[in-house]
Scaffold this motif. Sequence first.
Motif, mmCIF file in Angstrom:
data_model
loop_
_atom_site.group_PDB
_atom_site.id
_atom_site.type_symbol
_atom_site.label_atom_id
_atom_site.label_comp_id
_atom_site.label_asym_id
_atom_site.label_seq_id
_atom_site.Cartn_x
_atom_site.Cartn_y
_atom_site.Cartn_z
ATOM 1 N N LYS A 21 115.783 12.365 85.527
ATOM 2 C CA LYS A 21 117.139 12.456 84.312
ATOM 3 C C LYS A 21 116.531 12.130 82.849
ATOM 4 N N GLY A 22 117.396 13.127 82.258
ATOM 5 C CA GLY A 22 117.132 12.724 80.662
ATOM 6 C C GLY A 22 116.678 12.874 80.164
ATOM 7 N N VAL A 23 115.360 13.376 80.778
ATOM 8 C CA VAL A 23 114.410 14.109 80.395
ATOM 9 C C VAL A 23 114.488 15.950 80.377
ATOM 10 N N ASP A 24 113.783 15.933 78.981
ATOM 11 C CA ASP A 24 114.260 17.519 78.485
ATOM 12 C C ASP A 24 112.704 18.384 79.324
ATOM 13 N N VAL A 25 112.758 19.230 80.152
ATOM 14 C CA VAL A 25 111.645 19.742 80.769
ATOM 15 C C VAL A 25 110.404 20.179 80.226
ATOM 16 N N ARG A 26 111.209 20.965 78.871
ATOM 17 C CA ARG A 26 110.300 21.855 78.080
ATOM 18 C C ARG A 26 109.603 20.428 77.194
ATOM 19 N N LYS A 27 110.141 19.678 76.854
ATOM 20 C CA LYS A 27 109.474 18.837 75.540
ATOM 21 C C LYS A 27 108.855 17.965 76.584
ATOM 22 N N LEU A 28 109.215 17.642 78.164
ATOM 23 C CA LEU A 28 108.308 17.152 78.607
ATOM 24 C C LEU A 28 106.689 17.996 78.582
ATOM 25 N N ALA A 29 106.557 18.729 79.163
ATOM 26 C CA ALA A 29 105.926 19.797 79.213
ATOM 27 C C ALA A 29 104.895 19.697 77.801
ATOM 28 N N ASP A 30 105.596 19.863 76.752
ATOM 29 C CA ASP A 30 104.585 20.505 75.557
ATOM 30 C C ASP A 30 104.064 18.653 75.575
ATOM 31 N N TYR A 31 104.952 18.051 75.773
ATOM 32 C CA TYR A 31 104.383 16.937 75.605
ATOM 33 C C TYR A 31 103.001 16.130 76.378
ATOM 34 N N LEU A 32 103.178 16.085 77.399
ATOM 35 C CA LEU A 32 101.573 16.474 78.450
ATOM 36 C C LEU A 32 100.254 17.455 77.255
ATOM 37 N N PHE A 33 100.731 18.443 77.179
ATOM 38 C CA PHE A 33 100.004 19.288 76.944
ATOM 39 C C PHE A 33 99.305 18.600 75.261
ATOM 40 N N LYS A 34 100.006 18.346 74.198
ATOM 41 C CA LYS A 34 99.689 18.183 73.162
ATOM 42 C C LYS A 34 98.957 16.713 73.178
ATOM 43 N N ARG A 35 99.579 16.077 73.952
ATOM 44 C CA ARG A 35 99.399 14.542 73.687
ATOM 45 C C ARG A 35 98.360 13.510 74.696
ATOM 46 N N HIS A 36 98.442 14.252 75.639
ATOM 47 C CA HIS A 36 97.261 14.497 76.437
ATOM 48 C C HIS A 36 96.337 15.333 76.978
ATOM 49 N N LYS A 37 96.728 16.672 76.670
ATOM 50 C CA LYS A 37 95.785 17.052 77.565
ATOM 51 C C LYS A 37 95.827 17.769 78.703
ATOM 52 N N ILE A 38 96.987 17.360 78.871
ATOM 53 C CA ILE A 38 98.145 17.560 80.856
ATOM 54 C C ILE A 38 98.580 18.982 80.813
ATOM 55 N N LEU A 39 97.838 19.752 81.829
ATOM 56 C CA LEU A 39 98.973 20.715 81.963
ATOM 57 C C LEU A 39 99.927 20.728 83.278
ATOM 58 N N VAL A 40 100.737 21.601 83.077
ATOM 59 C CA VAL A 40 101.780 21.578 83.881
ATOM 60 C C VAL A 40 102.474 22.406 83.914
ATOM 61 N N LEU A 41 103.382 22.804 84.768
ATOM 62 C CA LEU A 41 104.650 24.058 84.274
ATOM 63 C C LEU A 41 105.795 23.964 84.143
ATOM 64 N N PRO A 42 106.228 23.570 83.389
ATOM 65 C CA PRO A 42 107.747 23.949 83.352
ATOM 66 C C PRO A 42 108.996 24.645 83.799
ATOM 67 N N ILE A 43 109.424 23.902 84.686
ATOM 68 C CA ILE A 43 110.380 24.739 85.387
ATOM 69 C C ILE A 43 111.796 25.009 85.501
ATOM 70 N N ARG A 44 112.719 25.906 84.868
ATOM 71 C CA ARG A 44 113.382 26.098 84.504
ATOM 72 C C ARG A 44 114.280 26.799 84.560
ATOM 73 N N HIS A 45 114.990 26.840 86.480
ATOM 74 C CA HIS A 45 115.460 27.792 87.326
ATOM 75 C C HIS A 45 117.069 27.656 87.279
ATOM 76 N N LYS A 46 117.733 27.774 87.983
ATOM 77 C CA LYS A 46 118.676 27.515 88.450
ATOM 78 C C LYS A 46 119.178 26.457 90.123
ATOM 79 N N ALA A 47 117.647 26.753 90.401
ATOM 80 C CA ALA A 47 117.384 25.958 91.203
ATOM 81 C C ALA A 47 116.416 24.404 91.373
ATOM 82 N N PHE A 48 115.697 24.783 90.574
ATOM 83 C CA PHE A 48 115.043 23.804 90.204
ATOM 84 C C PHE A 48 115.018 23.621 89.085
ATOM 85 N N ARG A 49 114.876 22.141 88.405
ATOM 86 C CA ARG A 49 114.568 22.308 87.082
ATOM 87 C C ARG A 49 113.638 20.542 86.779
ATOM 88 N N GLY A 50 111.932 20.961 86.223
ATOM 89 C CA GLY A 50 111.513 19.681 86.114
ATOM 90 C C GLY A 50 110.257 20.525 85.708
#
Length: 435
Positions: free
Chosen positions: A372-401
Amino acid sequence: MYSRREFLKGAFIGGISLTLFKKDALAIISKASKNIPKNISPEKLSANEDFWNSVQSAFEVDRTFINLNNGGVSPSPSIVLNNQKDYIDFTNRLPAYNLWRYLEPNVETVRARLAKSFGCLKSEVAITRNTSEAMEIIQNGIDLKPGDEVLTTIQDYPRMLATFDQRARREGITVNKISFPVPLKNFNVLVNRLEKAITPKTKLLLVSHVVYLTGQILPVREISRMAHEKGVLVLCDGAHSFNHFPFKLKDLECDFFGTSLHKWTHAPVGTGFLYVRKGLIEKVWPLMGAPKKLDKSIKKFEQIGTHPAAAHNAVAEALAFNEKLGLERKIARLRYLNLRWINRVKSYKNVSFSVNVEDPSQWGALVGVNIKGVDVRKLADYLFKRHKILVLPIRHKAFRGIRVSPSIYTQISEIDYFADVLEKVVNNEIKSVLK
Ligand SMILES: Cc1ncc(COP(=O)(O)O)c(C=O)c1O
């Protein structure tokens, strides 16, 4: 003309010799299996790091990244990749002969192994390049009149939904997409919603075996039984299920099934298959034209012109790898890896998941998490750029995360590193990811 012996001799000189020096995944698993107690349960084995370290060594991946997007497309064990490379080299020496006369006929071994593994007839399996091709063969190949309906869900894969929408624009069919809760705590909710949406005009129902957005495993057999009672055919999108966890066709009872082998089978990129129930083959037009004599043959769906045999032939090695490892062991490990980070954050009030994490039978390698309160795209970017962790950002009507999908080569230390970072985000210590 090459005999098999000559082929092997030539290949040893040209390329396969390399394979001998690379790691043999089957030997690695054999050796690791000798060091574990007999009859150890898959759940117990899931925490045996010695065993899984050996399995990890069958893959040569870039460990300067932590790849937690294995749902997208998977690396292959070295033995599979080397097989494919050897077939490419061999093709190149005398393409018109080596490709068409020697390598292509061996696709029959792959077909037979896939049929055995899925629990259907060889004559019901078409080799495709991915799930999209397999699914679209059915979606575009079934005769539908203007006004006929197809039924699916808003959580099905966008390309598959776009395919039906295109038929709606082109031919005037109706596409009905229902929604259902995330997490899906009660399967009946989905089955009942689909049942209510069926009308006398509904001809085909498309449902995912594993939802790509959430990792939720769906009750395909219940859906198939319900649909069949109403005379509706069932097309199952198995992009994420085949070789992810154990099941057979009899557990689904669907009429058509499509999957990608470059996901959880760890086969070369550009491999998949389509299952079509025997009596239905003649009712489906292939995407690319085929002669009349093939009307009842599964091979009419494979008339795609010249293509690399290397990719689909190396599937045999990937299937052997999965068999040797064992799917019960594989899914237990994948759940173990996910539970390790889930357990670190699940008690926080601001954390929610895409699946019921208390019931691991409903999910496996793919789990979505939202903070809650965290932007999904910003989180995925942060994980990748800062920590080299690759995840998939999901921004869909049914689920965001973010969707997290480790694999069997993922190390515990990599999961723990991800969990450390995630916990900091959950504790609002990383301001740059806030909305
Ligand atoms: C549910 C689902 N269907 C279809 C596809 C398409 O797979 P491919 O790109 O391998 O054809 C995907 C890809 O992720 C998927 O998740």
